[in-house]
Scaffold this motif. Sequence first.
Motif, PDB file in Angstrom:
ATOM      1  N   SER A   1      14.758   9.345   7.113  1.00 55.63           N
ATOM      2  CA  SER A   1      13.938   9.083   8.291  1.00 55.63           C
ATOM      3  C   SER A   1      13.369   7.665   8.257  1.00 55.63           C
ATOM      4  O   SER A   1      13.397   6.944   9.269  1.00 55.63           O
ATOM      5  N   LEU A   2      12.857   7.264   7.101  1.00 58.99           N
ATOM      6  CA  LEU A   2      12.305   5.914   6.970  1.00 58.99           C
ATOM      7  C   LEU A   2      13.384   4.842   7.127  1.00 58.99           C
ATOM      8  O   LEU A   2      13.149   3.800   7.745  1.00 58.99           O
TER       9      LEU A   2
ATOM     10  N   THR B   1      13.294  17.150   0.067  1.00 58.48           N
ATOM     11  CA  THR B   1      12.289  16.655   1.009  1.00 58.48           C
ATOM     12  C   THR B   1      12.237  15.128   0.981  1.00 58.48           C
ATOM     13  O   THR B   1      12.193  14.478   2.032  1.00 58.48           O
TER      14      THR B   1
ATOM     15  N   GLU C   1      15.135  13.593   2.777  1.00 55.37           N
ATOM     16  CA  GLU C   1      14.944  13.627   4.230  1.00 55.37           C
ATOM     17  C   GLU C   1      13.983  12.527   4.674  1.00 55.37           C
ATOM     18  O   GLU C   1      14.222  11.846   5.679  1.00 55.37           O
ATOM     19  N   GLU C   2      12.893  12.351   3.915  1.00 52.61           N
ATOM     20  CA  GLU C   2      11.919  11.310   4.260  1.00 52.61           C
ATOM     21  C   GLU C   2      12.545   9.923   4.142  1.00 52.61           C
ATOM     22  O   GLU C   2      12.300   9.058   4.982  1.00 52.61           O
TER      23      GLU C   2
END
Length: 134
Positions: free
Chosen positions: A89-90, A82, A85-86
């Motif tokens: 994205s950031l 997780t 993925e964050e």
Amino acid sequence: SDRVRFDAVFLALSGKKVGFEKVIQMIDGMVVSLQTEQADDDAKKEYCMTTLDESDDKKKSLERKVSDLEAAIASAEESIATLKEEIASLTKGVQELDKSVAEATEERKAAHAEFKQLMASDGAAKEVLLFAQN
């Protein structure tokens, strides 16, 4: 040593030289010896059963710990996925923001250059007007 006693009892019975009191005494001695051996065997069996129970309890406890640790590892791996993925994205958002800032900077530089050009033109126009008025 029990074999020797049995042989002595057998000889005593077959030879009939020894009285039954002696034979009964020997049999009583063997019974006492067998009772002692049985008590020792019972104590050893109890010790073994206790040790097996303790070992089984330790095994079950360790199996629970392994299960708990496996669950914790799975949870941690899920959290890591997780977070990856964050982070991705950031990172994409930061790259887009950097691109947007670069574009805005170029637009401000162009607007500033136009403003400087306009101010220069205004200055020249004022000089022409002042020259024309004189």
